[in-house]
Design a protein around this motif. Structure first.
Motif: not given
Length: 231
Positions: A71, A33, A64, A46, A48
């Motif tokens: 996420v 991550a 994820r 998380i 990205e």
């Protein structure tokens, strides 16, 4: 001097600050991550990051989701109509995927959450569904190949216009009411008056004939006319 292109690392501090302000402990590049944020016993957040929306970014974010329901994808905030259109479409896509969106204004390092992750609950569009089914019912046969470009697609409206065209070719200038009855097109008068395709000429009050474009259309759509006439 040309403005430098944004880098993924330019997003890190603004996103980290945003999450820390909400009470999270934030660390970068944890396992696979880009960013992981932890607060108490809650599911980890998380994030990205990419310099723009892309399939690669969405693929990573979806991966994820196996680790957490929270996420987000993070991208720089752009400007202008093109970015606004892209953002609107990508928000719709991320909502369907259950992903959140964070945008970062790089000129001052401000990060903003535009969308929180949540299970997708599709909103039904009964009017669109009804319109789709009406078009399906009105369309005679299956005149189009799925996946073809919209140009030249035979719609139910075009089929009605072809019915009127065929009737006028066989009968010459005719009152709209007679065309409606003979061609079995209830709204023939309105269709020929609107003359969307340029196939009809009004030669007298309520009387229509083929235009030069209409005569050419007889050849261009000969196969479709023959198929409609045979039904």
């Amino acid at each position: 001097m040309a403005e430098s292109k944004p880098r993924e690392t330019d997003l890190y501090v603004p996103v980290k600050t945003l999450l820390e302000d909400q009470g999270y402990t934030v660390k970068g590049e944890v396992g696979a991550a880009d960013i992981v944020a932890v607060r108490g016993e809650e599911d980890p957040v998380i994030v990205e990051m990419k310099t723009g929306f892309s399939l690669a970014l969405l693929h990573q974010a979806i991966d994820r989701q196996g680790m957490s329901d929270a996420v987000y994808v993070a991208v720089p905030r752009g400007s202008g109509r093109a970015f606004a259109v892209s953002l609107r479409k990508n928000m719709k896509l991320c909502r369907r995927l259950g992903l959140g969106i964070i945008v970062v204004r790089l000129k001052d390092g401000m990060a903003e959450i535009l969308l929180d992750p949540a299970p997708y609950k599709p909103r039904k569009a009964p009017r669109k569904k009804a319109r789709l089914l009406r078009e399906f019912a009105r369309l005679a046969g299956d005149p189009n190949t799925g996946g073809a470009t919209r140009r030249g697609i035979v719609t139910a409206y075009r089929q009605d216009a072809l019915r009127c065209l065929f009737y006028l070719d066989r009968n010459g200038p005719t009152k709209a009411a007679h065309v409606a009855e003979g061609a079995r097109v209830e709204k023939a008068r309105r269709l020929m008056a609107d003359n969307h395709y340029g196939w009809f000429d009004r030669v007298d009050t309520g009387i229509y004939a083929l235009s030069p474009n209409g005569c050419r259309a007889l050849g261009d759509y000969a196969d479709e006319i023959a198929r409609i006439a045979a039904q």
